[in-house]
Design a protein around this motif. Structure first.
Motif, PDB file in Angstrom:
ATOM      1  N   ASN A   1       0.817  -1.215   0.000  1.00 36.26           N
ATOM      2  CA  ASN A   1       0.000   0.000   0.000  1.00 36.26           C
ATOM      3  C   ASN A   1       0.853   1.269   0.000  1.00 36.26           C
ATOM      4  N   ARG A   2       2.065   1.179   0.500  1.00 37.95           N
ATOM      5  CA  ARG A   2       2.951   2.345   0.502  1.00 37.95           C
ATOM      6  C   ARG A   2       3.292   2.791  -0.921  1.00 37.95           C
ATOM      7  N   LEU A   3       3.274   1.860  -1.872  1.00 33.10           N
ATOM      8  CA  LEU A   3       3.705   2.168  -3.235  1.00 33.10           C
ATOM      9  C   LEU A   3       2.583   2.667  -4.134  1.00 33.10           C
ATOM     10  N   LYS A   4       1.399   2.831  -3.601  1.00 28.19           N
ATOM     11  CA  LYS A   4       0.289   3.247  -4.456  1.00 28.19           C
ATOM     12  C   LYS A   4       0.542   4.591  -5.137  1.00 28.19           C
ATOM     13  N   PRO A   5       1.101   5.613  -4.466  1.00 32.67           N
ATOM     14  CA  PRO A   5       1.389   6.865  -5.183  1.00 32.67           C
ATOM     15  C   PRO A   5       2.351   6.672  -6.356  1.00 32.67           C
ATOM     16  N   ILE A   6       3.370   5.836  -6.188  1.00 29.92           N
ATOM     17  CA  ILE A   6       4.318   5.574  -7.277  1.00 29.92           C
ATOM     18  C   ILE A   6       3.623   4.811  -8.403  1.00 29.92           C
ATOM     19  N   PHE A   7       2.730   3.892  -8.052  1.00 29.75           N
ATOM     20  CA  PHE A   7       1.936   3.153  -9.036  1.00 29.75           C
ATOM     21  C   PHE A   7       1.097   4.116  -9.873  1.00 29.75           C
ATOM     22  N   LEU A   8       0.448   5.060  -9.225  1.00 26.91           N
ATOM     23  CA  LEU A   8      -0.413   6.003  -9.938  1.00 26.91           C
ATOM     24  C   LEU A   8       0.402   6.959 -10.806  1.00 26.91           C
ATOM     25  N   ARG A   9       1.590   7.342 -10.343  1.00 25.33           N
ATOM     26  CA  ARG A   9       2.454   8.206 -11.152  1.00 25.33           C
ATOM     27  C   ARG A   9       2.896   7.483 -12.420  1.00 25.33           C
ATOM     28  N   ALA A  10       3.234   6.196 -12.280  1.00 21.70           N
ATOM     29  CA  ALA A  10       3.627   5.414 -13.455  1.00 21.70           C
ATOM     30  C   ALA A  10       2.461   5.274 -14.424  1.00 21.70           C
ATOM     31  N   SER A  11       1.268   5.038 -13.889  1.00 20.62           N
ATOM     32  CA  SER A  11       0.092   4.879 -14.745  1.00 20.62           C
ATOM     33  C   SER A  11      -0.177   6.143 -15.553  1.00 20.62           C
ATOM     34  N   GLU A  12      -0.050   7.298 -14.919  1.00 19.62           N
ATOM     35  CA  GLU A  12      -0.287   8.557 -15.632  1.00 19.62           C
ATOM     36  C   GLU A  12       0.751   8.781 -16.722  1.00 19.62           C
ATOM     37  N   SER A  13       2.006   8.490 -16.435  1.00 19.29           N
ATOM     38  CA  SER A  13       3.056   8.687 -17.442  1.00 19.29           C
ATOM     39  C   SER A  13       2.885   7.744 -18.622  1.00 19.29           C
ATOM     40  N   LEU A  14       2.494   6.489 -18.353  1.00 24.63           N
ATOM     41  CA  LEU A  14       2.355   5.509 -19.426  1.00 24.63           C
ATOM     42  C   LEU A  14       1.169   5.805 -20.335  1.00 24.63           C
ATOM     43  N   THR A  15       0.176   6.482 -19.817  1.00 24.42           N
ATOM     44  CA  THR A  15      -1.002   6.779 -20.636  1.00 24.42           C
ATOM     45  C   THR A  15      -0.944   8.160 -21.281  1.00 24.42           C
ATOM     46  N   GLN A  16      -0.186   9.090 -20.703  1.00 21.83           N
ATOM     47  CA  GLN A  16      -0.169  10.455 -21.221  1.00 21.83           C
ATOM     48  C   GLN A  16       1.160  10.833 -21.869  1.00 21.83           C
ATOM     49  N   THR A  17       2.269  10.523 -21.218  1.00 21.66           N
ATOM     50  CA  THR A  17       3.573  10.992 -21.705  1.00 21.66           C
ATOM     51  C   THR A  17       4.204  10.024 -22.693  1.00 21.66           C
ATOM     52  N   ILE A  18       4.206   8.748 -22.361  1.00 22.90           N
ATOM     53  CA  ILE A  18       4.843   7.736 -23.209  1.00 22.90           C
ATOM     54  C   ILE A  18       3.779   7.167 -24.141  1.00 22.90           C
ATOM     55  N   ARG A  19       3.755   7.683 -25.355  1.00 22.20           N
ATOM     56  CA  ARG A  19       2.755   7.295 -26.343  1.00 22.20           C
ATOM     57  C   ARG A  19       3.456   6.708 -27.569  1.00 22.20           C
ATOM     58  N   PRO A  20       2.963   5.596 -28.114  1.00 25.34           N
ATOM     59  CA  PRO A  20       3.623   4.997 -29.279  1.00 25.34           C
ATOM     60  C   PRO A  20       3.584   5.922 -30.490  1.00 25.34           C
ATOM     61  N   SER A  21       4.609   5.793 -31.313  1.00 22.23           N
ATOM     62  CA  SER A  21       4.655   6.578 -32.547  1.00 22.23           C
ATOM     63  C   SER A  21       3.553   6.119 -33.500  1.00 22.23           C
ATOM     64  N   GLU A  22       3.366   6.860 -34.548  1.00 26.60           N
ATOM     65  CA  GLU A  22       2.306   6.530 -35.501  1.00 26.60           C
ATOM     66  C   GLU A  22       2.503   5.141 -36.090  1.00 26.60           C
ATOM     67  N   LYS A  23       3.734   4.806 -36.444  1.00 30.07           N
ATOM     68  CA  LYS A  23       4.013   3.496 -37.025  1.00 30.07           C
ATOM     69  C   LYS A  23       3.739   2.384 -36.020  1.00 30.07           C
ATOM     70  N   ASN A  24       4.215   2.548 -34.798  1.00 30.73           N
ATOM     71  CA  ASN A  24       4.000   1.507 -33.794  1.00 30.73           C
ATOM     72  C   ASN A  24       2.532   1.399 -33.403  1.00 30.73           C
ATOM     73  N   ALA A  25       1.829   2.522 -33.387  1.00 27.97           N
ATOM     74  CA  ALA A  25       0.392   2.476 -33.084  1.00 27.97           C
ATOM     75  C   ALA A  25      -0.353   1.667 -34.145  1.00 27.97           C
ATOM     76  N   GLU A  26       0.059   1.782 -35.394  1.00 31.44           N
ATOM     77  CA  GLU A  26      -0.566   0.997 -36.465  1.00 31.44           C
ATOM     78  C   GLU A  26      -0.305  -0.496 -36.274  1.00 31.44           C
ATOM     79  N   LEU A  27       0.914  -0.843 -35.883  1.00 32.56           N
ATOM     80  CA  LEU A  27       1.245  -2.254 -35.668  1.00 32.56           C
ATOM     81  C   LEU A  27       0.467  -2.827 -34.487  1.00 32.56           C
ATOM     82  N   ILE A  28       0.322  -2.038 -33.427  1.00 38.72           N
ATOM     83  CA  ILE A  28      -0.451  -2.493 -32.265  1.00 38.72           C
ATOM     84  C   ILE A  28      -1.913  -2.712 -32.657  1.00 38.72           C
ATOM     85  N   ALA A  29      -2.465  -1.770 -33.415  1.00 40.63           N
ATOM     86  CA  ALA A  29      -3.864  -1.887 -33.843  1.00 40.63           C
ATOM     87  C   ALA A  29      -4.059  -3.098 -34.749  1.00 40.63           C
TER      88      ALA A  29
END
Length: 576
Positions: free
Chosen positions: A333-361
């Motif tokens: 439970n102590r790590l929940k703030p770090i968990f939430l910070r990682a979640s925000e960065s992975l969804t907002q800051t670290i975004r796949p490029s156009e080419k990689n987004a096409e491959l994922i889709a």
């Protein structure tokens, strides 16, 4: 029993020795007495006086009158003439041995250029070593100007005032940005113990800190930045986990976040992800990066802070935990703030490029043609990643552990009798083959079938080309002949499908996502697979005020190596 030795007596009865006061009488008393010389030479020649003395004690009484005349085999003293002759011969021998008897002025003149050449060569070698080990040192002593970057736009005449005692000097460097190893060397200069001293994480307000001299920047340059430097020393997912936390620090401090790929061995950052200046604009959208000679790794309170996998240990260890963990919670439970910070960065800051987004889709689309419900993501790490606790053949977690965990998830979260899809990702093609074979043999038709899918099994040649050809070893990555950009794209697609990251890039209705993830905690892909599941589903609805242990029967993020034996059961990133 031997008799006591008798005192010396006069052996000549014919002489009158009654007058003991006469010197002649005293001399005559010992005229025929044989005396033993007490000298080392005599001992060497005749066995020493001890032997003679002991022998005398063992003789019979009637032998006492016998006189033994002994003479040394060699004279006790050597003639001084012999000494002089020998010394002269010795000196001649030494001169002959050293070759001094052959030295002549002509010989010296003939060999002097060779000696001078050797001395000059040695001096040049010394200068070369100094220039290699300490760049800029020779220029400093001869008064030469050290050249800066060719594209540098800084002005040497406009230096911001800095206390000389707080000035960090880069005088010994000629190329910028510094190498990642050079940045960590600079950190060790400030913190020889290998970590920052206990203090407030961002220092005391108003207290000056060490920094380099800052020149007048070009117009539009970012005023304060945090940069993550990629160097290829660690795996892609390990870098992403660190970037997620550094980006969160930049958001908190209202500073511009940048990514430097100068020394990266996987291509450019924008080959794989969107420019972070677009996904996380910061307080100065569109500003220019600062001059690279103004980047500083330690301390973190500087104007332009740079972090890489080498220097992260100075900033993301105990001080970071004390600052950003929940001090009033327990264990995981102590790590929940770090968990939430990682979640925000992975969804907002670290975004796949156009080419990689096409491959994922494209991959998600093909997966959707096989099932109509959610699936289970499985990541099997092999190569240079050995198990920590549950070791099987060759030191890896046995494939059976993954299969058994998938069977348990199917029973808990999927309807009985339905077909369950499992997306399998691994750096080792043989591990995927073994998993598919074992899972098909272990389930009975009454419990429903399990169907597997992977990049190796894709019907698209472009997706099959992304699959890892062999087990991944980080130390050998630079030497691979395969296209490193293509291999990196494959890792990104696998990570997206296993974890459910970047769902909106390939599936607008959000139906095709993993309901659970099975992996090993030593893999950074495994660590990054927890945030997309969200906190409660990932760890089983833990009581926020409880002991902080995951509820194994309810959690959907499952580590098959440590299995919660180490507290906490999850962490935000790996330290190197």
């Amino acid at each position: 029993m031997s008799e006591r030795p008798r005192p010396l007596t006069n052996l000549d009865d014919t002489r009158d020795l009654s007058s003991s006061s006469s010197p002649l009488a005293s001399a005559s008393a010992y005229e025929h007495q044989s005396l033993t010389p007490r000298t080392p030479r005599f001992r060497a020649g005749f066995g020493g006086y001890e032997e003679a003395e002991l022998g005398g004690r063992n003789r019979q009484h009637d032998d006492d009158d016998e006189e033994e005349v002994q003479s040394p085999a060699a004279p006790l003293l050597r003639s001084s003439v012999d000494n002089d002759n020998n010394d002269g011969l010795w000196q001649k021998d030494v001169q002959s041995f050293l070759g001094l008897d052959k030295v002549s002025p002509d010989m010296i003149a003939e060999r002097l250029p060779v000696v001078a050449g050797c001395l000059i060569a040695g001096l040049l070698l010394f200068f070369a070593l100094v220039a290699f080990r300490s760049p800029g040192t020779l220029e400093y002593y001869i008064g030469a100007t050290v050249p800066s970057e060719a594209n540098s736009t800084t002005s040497p005449t406009s230096v911001s005032p800095v206390d000389s005692s707080l000035l960090i000097s880069y005088a010994n460097y000629t190329s910028f940005p510094l190498l990642p190893t050079e940045y960590v060397s600079e950190c060790y200069k400030i913190h020889p113990e290998g970590r920052m001293k206990p203090m407030k994480y961002w220092g005391e307000d108003g207290v000056p800190t060490k920094d380099v001299a800052h020149h007048q920047p070009p117009e539009g340059t970012c005023s304060s930045t945090i940069t993550y430097m990629l160097d290829g020393r660690i795996g892609l997912a390990s870098d992403l986990a660190l970037i997620a936390q550094i980006a969160a620090l930049a958001r908190e401090r209202n500073r511009t976040f940048l990514v430097d790929d100068t020394y990266w061995n996987r291509g450019k950052w924008t080959d794989h992800f969107q420019d972070v200046r677009l996904t996380q604009p910061g307080p100065e959208p569109g500003c220019l990066p600062p001059p690279s000679e103004e980047l500083v790794a330690c301390p973190r309170q500087v104007k332009h802070w740079v972090v890489n996998s080498h220097t992260a240990k100075f900033h993301l260890s105990h001080g970071f935990e004390d600052q950003y963990e929940d001090a009033y919670a327990r264990n995981l439970n102590r790590l929940k703030p770090i968990f939430l910070r990682a979640s925000e960065s992975l969804t907002q800051t670290i975004r796949p490029s156009e080419k990689n987004a096409e491959l994922i889709a494209e991959t998600r689309k093909e997966l959707g043609t096989k099932i109509s419900s959610n699936y289970i993501g499985v990541h099997i790490r092999r190569g240079d990643h050995k198990a920590k606790f549950t070791k099987g053949p060759e030191g890896y977690v046995p494939i059976e552990n993954f299969v058994n965990e998938v069977k348990g998830i199917k029973e808990r979260f999927f309807a009985e009798g339905d077909t369950t899809m499992v997306y399998v990702a691994s750096d080792d093609p043989y591990a995927i083959e073994s998993f598919e074979k074992l899972i098909s043999e272990s389930l009975s038709p009454s419990r429903g079938y399990v169907q597997t899918f992977s990049l190796h099994a894709s019907s698209s040649s472009s997706l099959r080309a992304l699959a890892s050809p062999k087990a991944y070893v980080q130390a050998e990555f630079n030497a691979l002949h395969e296209d490193k950009v293509m291999l990196t794209r494959g890792v990104i697609v696998d990570m997206a499908l296993v974890s459910g990251l970047w769902m909106e890039d390939g599936d607008d209705d959000g139906k095709m996502k993993p309901d659970a993830v099975v992996c090993t905690i030593g893999s950074s892909i495994c660590l990054l697979s927890a945030p997309p599941l969200s906190w409660s589903p990932a760890f089983g609805d833990m009581d926020p005020k409880g002991l902080g242990y995951p509820v194994r029967d309810k959690q959907r993020w499952l580590d098959v190596d440590q299995k919660g034996a180490i507290v906490p059961a999850w962490k935000g990133f790996q330290m190197f």
